[in-house]
Design an enzyme around this catalytic site. Structure first.
Site, mmCIF file in Angstrom:
data_model
loop_
_atom_site.group_PDB
_atom_site.id
_atom_site.type_symbol
_atom_site.label_atom_id
_atom_site.label_comp_id
_atom_site.label_asym_id
_atom_site.label_seq_id
_atom_site.Cartn_x
_atom_site.Cartn_y
_atom_site.Cartn_z
ATOM 1 N N HIS A 184 0.863 -1.183 0.000
ATOM 2 C CA HIS A 184 0.000 0.000 0.000
ATOM 3 C C HIS A 184 0.894 1.225 0.000
ATOM 4 O O HIS A 184 1.514 1.550 1.014
ATOM 5 C CB HIS A 184 -0.907 -0.014 1.239
ATOM 6 C CG HIS A 184 -1.914 1.099 1.260
ATOM 7 N ND1 HIS A 184 -2.877 1.202 2.244
ATOM 8 C CD2 HIS A 184 -2.120 2.160 0.421
ATOM 9 C CE1 HIS A 184 -3.621 2.274 2.016
ATOM 10 N NE2 HIS A 184 -3.176 2.873 0.925
ATOM 11 N N GLU A 196 -2.035 -1.471 -3.584
ATOM 12 C CA GLU A 196 -3.144 -0.782 -2.927
ATOM 13 C C GLU A 196 -2.901 0.717 -3.035
ATOM 14 O O GLU A 196 -1.789 1.192 -2.802
ATOM 15 C CB GLU A 196 -3.248 -1.183 -1.456
ATOM 16 C CG GLU A 196 -3.684 -2.608 -1.225
ATOM 17 C CD GLU A 196 -3.918 -2.891 0.249
ATOM 18 O OE1 GLU A 196 -3.939 -1.937 1.057
ATOM 19 O OE2 GLU A 196 -4.064 -4.065 0.604
ATOM 20 N N HIS A 210 -8.255 -8.475 5.242
ATOM 21 C CA HIS A 210 -8.191 -7.510 6.346
ATOM 22 C C HIS A 210 -8.396 -8.236 7.673
ATOM 23 O O HIS A 210 -9.431 -8.841 7.916
ATOM 24 C CB HIS A 210 -9.204 -6.373 6.234
ATOM 25 C CG HIS A 210 -8.861 -5.225 7.154
ATOM 26 N ND1 HIS A 210 -7.855 -4.321 6.865
ATOM 27 C CD2 HIS A 210 -9.346 -4.858 8.355
ATOM 28 C CE1 HIS A 210 -7.764 -3.434 7.850
ATOM 29 N NE2 HIS A 210 -8.660 -3.752 8.776
ATOM 30 N N HIS A 238 -0.295 -8.451 8.416
ATOM 31 C CA HIS A 238 0.168 -8.285 9.790
ATOM 32 C C HIS A 238 0.389 -9.612 10.496
ATOM 33 O O HIS A 238 1.411 -9.807 11.173
ATOM 34 C CB HIS A 238 -0.834 -7.435 10.575
ATOM 35 C CG HIS A 238 -0.384 -7.109 11.956
ATOM 36 N ND1 HIS A 238 -0.768 -7.849 13.050
ATOM 37 C CD2 HIS A 238 0.433 -6.137 12.425
ATOM 38 C CE1 HIS A 238 -0.213 -7.331 14.139
ATOM 39 N NE2 HIS A 238 0.519 -6.306 13.787
#
Length: 251
Positions: free
Chosen positions: A43, A70, A198, A221
């Site tokens: 991103h 992204e 997500h 993550h």
């Protein structure tokens, strides 16, 4: 077979915490690919808080890894994407004060403008994706603006899963899965590709990986966190095993 796109933003976050040159997210992309990642997601935010322009440029120049960029739907980012030509560009909402992306893109509120953005990206030969909530009206709007891919925001599911003690059979969790399942059916009916991502992790990924027609999950993550203890290749490998086991069982 379901695919895994590994988001390497958090490798850059560690680097930027010290304003230094390591760890290198490009090397992280190579390690993730060696661990079985089918693609890499980055991103490039307007504030450049983690991934930098040079990171994305070096990813294109030095690797052959499928890249999902992204990006906010701004003229600057569209210009960068058209120059770099990633395999896919995913339009996401972006707020300067958010820690991470907090919700799906509101296509309905800016349909005409986003249609122009999608057209410019498609004309450059880039597969176009939108990150949206599991909302049928947003999905229909995505089809109208010409998006090829819808990535469903799985944050509400992930938060319900955690809040209910990681119980995949809790009514609140099942309700979120049902929303994503229905969204996927609508996406496919309208001729688009069904992706999701997500807040997915090693505990909550399997109920989504077994959904019919889901093509790709984007996870960052959790994998980078696991890599602290087992290394990035192994962290990616473990996630791929979980995803494939679930996909093979199906619903």
């Amino acid at each position: 077979m379901i695919e895994l796109g590994v988001n390497i933003d958090h490798i850059a976050t560690i680097r930027q915490a010290r304003r230094t040159y390591e760890p290198d997210p490009v090397w992280g992309a190579v390690e993730a690919h060696l661990g079985g990642a089918d693609g890499i997601t980055v991103h490039l935010r307007e504030d450049r808080r983690h991934i930098q322009d040079s990171d994305v440029r070096r990813l294109r120049e030095t690797t052959q890894i499928k890249l999902n960029l992204e990006m906010a739907a701004t003229d600057e980012m569209v210009g960068i994407a058209c120059g770099l030509k990633p395999e896919m560009a995913m339009l996401v909402p972006e707020g300067r004060h958010e820690v991470t992306t907090e919700g799906g893109l509101d296509i309905l509120a800016q349909e005409a403008r986003l249609k122009g953005v999608i057209s410019r990206l498609a004309d450059a030969g880039i597969v176009t994706s939108v990150f949206i909530d599991a909302d049928p009206e947003q999905i229909e709007a995505a089809a109208r603006i010409g998006a090829s891919v819808c990535e469903i925001h799985t944050g509400p599911y992930a938060h319900a899963f955690y809040d209910k003690g990681r119980d995949a059979e809790a009514p609140a969790v099942l309700a979120e899965i049902a929303k994503i399942r229905k969204a996927g059916q609508t996406i496919r009916h309208l001729g688009m590709r069904f992706n999701a991502g997500h807040a997915l992790n090693y505990y909550n990924v399997q109920p989504l990986a077994r959904l019919a027609g889901i093509r790709e999950l984007h996870i960052g993550h959790a994998i980078v966190s696991r890599a602290v203890f087992v290394g990035l290749r192994e962290a990616v490998r473990e996630m791929k095993v979980l995803m494939r086991e679930a996909a093979e069982r199906g619903e």
